[in-house]
Motif scaffolding. Structure first.
Motif, PDB file in Angstrom:
ATOM      1  N   GLN A 210     -25.756 -53.940-109.676  1.00  0.00           N
ATOM      2  CA  GLN A 210     -26.477 -53.988-111.038  1.00  0.00           C
ATOM      3  C   GLN A 210     -25.548 -54.860-112.102  1.00  0.00           C
ATOM      4  O   GLN A 210     -25.906 -54.930-112.680  1.00  0.00           O
ATOM      5  N   LEU A 211     -24.521 -55.098-111.597  1.00  0.00           N
ATOM      6  CA  LEU A 211     -22.617 -55.707-112.198  1.00  0.00           C
ATOM      7  C   LEU A 211     -22.475 -57.225-111.816  1.00  0.00           C
ATOM      8  O   LEU A 211     -21.876 -57.183-112.044  1.00  0.00           O
ATOM      9  N   PHE A 212     -24.173 -58.107-111.019  1.00  0.00           N
ATOM     10  CA  PHE A 212     -24.057 -59.107-110.265  1.00  0.00           C
ATOM     11  C   PHE A 212     -23.178 -60.135-111.822  1.00  0.00           C
ATOM     12  O   PHE A 212     -23.745 -60.122-112.750  1.00  0.00           O
ATOM     13  N   GLY A 213     -22.065 -60.622-111.539  1.00  0.00           N
ATOM     14  CA  GLY A 213     -21.582 -61.750-112.955  1.00  0.00           C
ATOM     15  C   GLY A 213     -20.946 -61.215-113.529  1.00  0.00           C
ATOM     16  O   GLY A 213     -20.344 -61.906-114.501  1.00  0.00           O
ATOM     17  N   CYS A 214     -20.407 -59.907-113.618  1.00  0.00           N
ATOM     18  CA  CYS A 214     -19.787 -59.136-114.276  1.00  0.00           C
ATOM     19  C   CYS A 214     -18.136 -58.891-113.868  1.00  0.00           C
ATOM     20  O   CYS A 214     -18.058 -59.274-112.544  1.00  0.00           O
ATOM     21  N   SER A 215     -17.381 -59.047-114.476  1.00  0.00           N
ATOM     22  CA  SER A 215     -15.703 -59.215-114.071  1.00  0.00           C
ATOM     23  C   SER A 215     -14.759 -58.491-114.506  1.00  0.00           C
ATOM     24  O   SER A 215     -15.579 -57.301-115.786  1.00  0.00           O
ATOM     25  N   GLY A 216     -13.695 -57.717-113.551  1.00  0.00           N
ATOM     26  CA  GLY A 216     -13.696 -56.096-113.540  1.00  0.00           C
ATOM     27  C   GLY A 216     -11.723 -56.591-112.795  1.00  0.00           C
ATOM     28  O   GLY A 216     -11.641 -57.733-112.587  1.00  0.00           O
ATOM     29  N   THR A 217     -11.475 -55.454-113.800  1.00  0.00           N
ATOM     30  CA  THR A 217      -9.683 -55.230-113.051  1.00  0.00           C
ATOM     31  C   THR A 217      -9.795 -54.385-111.615  1.00  0.00           C
ATOM     32  O   THR A 217      -9.978 -53.074-111.659  1.00  0.00           O
ATOM     33  N   ILE A 218      -8.887 -54.738-110.492  1.00  0.00           N
ATOM     34  CA  ILE A 218      -9.412 -53.405-109.374  1.00  0.00           C
ATOM     35  C   ILE A 218      -7.937 -52.480-109.660  1.00  0.00           C
ATOM     36  O   ILE A 218      -7.225 -52.607-110.161  1.00  0.00           O
ATOM     37  N   VAL A 219      -8.419 -51.483-109.876  1.00  0.00           N
ATOM     38  CA  VAL A 219      -7.727 -50.233-109.849  1.00  0.00           C
ATOM     39  C   VAL A 219      -6.978 -49.707-109.014  1.00  0.00           C
ATOM     40  O   VAL A 219      -5.269 -49.423-108.851  1.00  0.00           O
ATOM     41  N   ASP A 220      -7.910 -49.344-107.475  1.00  0.00           N
ATOM     42  CA  ASP A 220      -7.043 -49.037-106.690  1.00  0.00           C
ATOM     43  C   ASP A 220      -7.869 -48.822-105.419  1.00  0.00           C
ATOM     44  O   ASP A 220      -9.539 -49.821-105.557  1.00  0.00           O
ATOM     45  N   ARG A 221      -7.585 -48.945-104.351  1.00  0.00           N
ATOM     46  CA  ARG A 221      -8.496 -49.251-103.185  1.00  0.00           C
ATOM     47  C   ARG A 221      -8.092 -47.802-101.870  1.00  0.00           C
ATOM     48  O   ARG A 221      -6.913 -47.187-102.537  1.00  0.00           O
ATOM     49  N   LYS A 222      -9.870 -47.408-101.462  1.00  0.00           N
ATOM     50  CA  LYS A 222     -10.059 -46.247-101.350  1.00  0.00           C
ATOM     51  C   LYS A 222      -9.561 -45.925 -99.485  1.00  0.00           C
ATOM     52  O   LYS A 222      -9.390 -47.511 -98.808  1.00  0.00           O
ATOM     53  N   ASP A 223      -9.077 -45.490 -98.798  1.00  0.00           N
ATOM     54  CA  ASP A 223      -8.939 -44.745 -97.321  1.00  0.00           C
ATOM     55  C   ASP A 223     -10.052 -45.440 -96.697  1.00  0.00           C
ATOM     56  O   ASP A 223     -10.089 -46.372 -95.211  1.00  0.00           O
ATOM     57  N   ASP A 224     -11.285 -45.801 -96.939  1.00  0.00           N
ATOM     58  CA  ASP A 224     -12.376 -46.794 -96.135  1.00  0.00           C
ATOM     59  C   ASP A 224     -12.453 -47.624 -96.293  1.00  0.00           C
ATOM     60  O   ASP A 224     -13.250 -48.558 -96.274  1.00  0.00           O
ATOM     61  N   GLY A 225     -11.846 -48.597 -97.516  1.00  0.00           N
ATOM     62  CA  GLY A 225     -11.302 -50.044 -97.206  1.00  0.00           C
ATOM     63  C   GLY A 225     -12.227 -50.209 -98.839  1.00  0.00           C
ATOM     64  O   GLY A 225     -12.300 -51.073 -99.214  1.00  0.00           O
ATOM     65  N   GLN A 226     -13.061 -49.700 -99.814  1.00  0.00           N
ATOM     66  CA  GLN A 226     -14.100 -49.832-100.280  1.00  0.00           C
ATOM     67  C   GLN A 226     -13.129 -49.915-101.904  1.00  0.00           C
ATOM     68  O   GLN A 226     -11.711 -49.425-101.798  1.00  0.00           O
ATOM     69  N   PHE A 227     -13.151 -50.858-103.090  1.00  0.00           N
ATOM     70  CA  PHE A 227     -12.820 -51.607-104.039  1.00  0.00           C
ATOM     71  C   PHE A 227     -12.389 -49.631-105.736  1.00  0.00           C
ATOM     72  O   PHE A 227     -13.905 -49.906-105.378  1.00  0.00           O
ATOM     73  N   ILE A 228     -11.597 -49.629-105.888  1.00  0.00           N
ATOM     74  CA  ILE A 228     -12.796 -48.997-107.126  1.00  0.00           C
ATOM     75  C   ILE A 228     -11.672 -50.435-108.240  1.00  0.00           C
ATOM     76  O   ILE A 228     -10.834 -50.681-108.796  1.00  0.00           O
ATOM     77  N   VAL A 229     -13.216 -50.574-108.860  1.00  0.00           N
ATOM     78  CA  VAL A 229     -13.237 -51.816-110.081  1.00  0.00           C
ATOM     79  C   VAL A 229     -13.077 -51.149-111.056  1.00  0.00           C
ATOM     80  O   VAL A 229     -14.522 -50.589-111.397  1.00  0.00           O
ATOM     81  N   ARG A 230     -12.556 -51.404-112.166  1.00  0.00           N
ATOM     82  CA  ARG A 230     -12.548 -50.972-113.760  1.00  0.00           C
ATOM     83  C   ARG A 230     -12.996 -52.055-114.574  1.00  0.00           C
ATOM     84  O   ARG A 230     -13.095 -53.058-114.849  1.00  0.00           O
ATOM     85  N   PHE A 231     -14.592 -51.768-115.693  1.00  0.00           N
ATOM     86  CA  PHE A 231     -15.169 -52.700-115.797  1.00  0.00           C
ATOM     87  C   PHE A 231     -15.072 -52.050-117.730  1.00  0.00           C
ATOM     88  O   PHE A 231     -16.149 -50.821-117.922  1.00  0.00           O
ATOM     89  N   ALA A 232     -14.574 -52.757-118.286  1.00  0.00           N
ATOM     90  CA  ALA A 232     -14.095 -52.334-119.372  1.00  0.00           C
ATOM     91  C   ALA A 232     -15.864 -53.157-120.515  1.00  0.00           C
ATOM     92  O   ALA A 232     -15.983 -53.784-120.498  1.00  0.00           O
ATOM     93  N   THR A 233     -15.965 -52.066-121.499  1.00  0.00           N
ATOM     94  CA  THR A 233     -16.826 -52.530-122.063  1.00  0.00           C
ATOM     95  C   THR A 233     -16.565 -51.975-123.781  1.00  0.00           C
ATOM     96  O   THR A 233     -15.420 -51.719-124.042  1.00  0.00           O
TER      97      THR A 233
END
Length: 257
Positions: A210-233
């Motif tokens: 649902q956030l296709f085309g939105c930009s954010g910042t990587i906060v951290d990487r989880k053990d399962d390989g996924q990234f925590i991305v922070r989107f500012a409003t």
């Protein structure tokens, strides 16, 4: 129009949907943004999330800002305008009895083909006028013209810096050759974005998100390989867990001397 009580119910429920309705009732509704840097802009709701909605402010569709913006549920009101009618669903293709079936025509074009690659979508193209994406060139073993560039680094180029326009279904990239930076037109299927790193900027490139085309910042990487991305409003921030294949690294564009 949705009255105030119905609006408050929808705002509390977030993305919950009526039974048998796969589309949230707010999708394609026109709104007026009431707070933040896009205050008073008219916009169209493109998607609905638990903490807010993705909108396209009309004034940004012809600007250099990303046309899609994430705003919270408290930052807009429904606009009192006539809603455009939704187009009817496409009719299924049914060949006449006894006629040969054209399976190539009936089969949908696969993800990543030339005409539907994420690099050609307006939300991404607009962003790439002010940012660039680094890639690694891969899977060129069967292409004699590109095999020499295997595993080389390439970067997107904003339209105003093109030396010449790209070929049909291709994009312009820049590469380092010796001491010079050269440009080349290439099929995007050979371009693979770098893996993100903590603290870096990224853009969502998965059209299923649902956030296709939105930009954010990587906060951290989880053990399962996924990234925590922070989107500012304008009034808050939203953290999402996304896999690396849904993201592309963003870099600032260097001014050409």
């Amino acid at each position: 129009m949705i009255n105030e009580h119905q609006f408050n119910v929808c705002a509390v429920q977030g993305p919950s949907l009526p039974r048998n309705d796969p589309v949230h009732p707010f999708v394609d509704r026109r709104v007026v943004i009431t707070r933040g840097r896009f205050k008073s802009y008219r916009a169209l709701i493109k998607d609905v999330g638990p903490s807010g909605v993705i909108v396209e402010p009309q004034a940004l569709l012809v600007s250099r800002s990303s046309p899609r913006q994430l705003i919270s549920w408290c930052d807009f009101i429904l606009a009192p305008v006539k809603e455009p009618a939704r187009p009817p669903p496409p009719r299924p293709i049914t060949p006449p009895s006894g006629a040969p079936v054209d399976f190539e025509r009936l089969t949908p074009e696969p993800e990543g083909s030339q005409r539907d690659h994420w690099l050609f979508f307006p939300a991404i193209r607009t962003l790439l006028q002010t940012k660039r994406i680094p890639f690694t060139i891969r899977r060129v073993d069967s292409n004699q013209d590109l095999v020499m560039y295997k595993n080389k680094t390439a970067r997107s180029v904003p339209d105003v810096q093109w030396d010449s326009p790209p070929g049909e279904g291709e994009v312009i990239i820049s590469m380092v050759r010796g001491v010079n930076i050269v440009q080349k037109s290439i099929d995007p299927k050979y371009l693979f974005p770098w893996e993100p790193k903590a603290g870096g900027d990224v853009v969502v490139i998965s059209r299923n998100c649902q956030l296709f085309g939105c930009s954010g910042t990587i906060v951290d990487r989880k053990d399962d390989g996924q990234f925590i991305v922070r989107f500012a409003t304008p009034s808050a921030s939203l953290d999402m867990h996304l896999p690396s294949e849904h993201l592309a690294v963003l870099e600032p564009i260097r001014v050409r001397s």
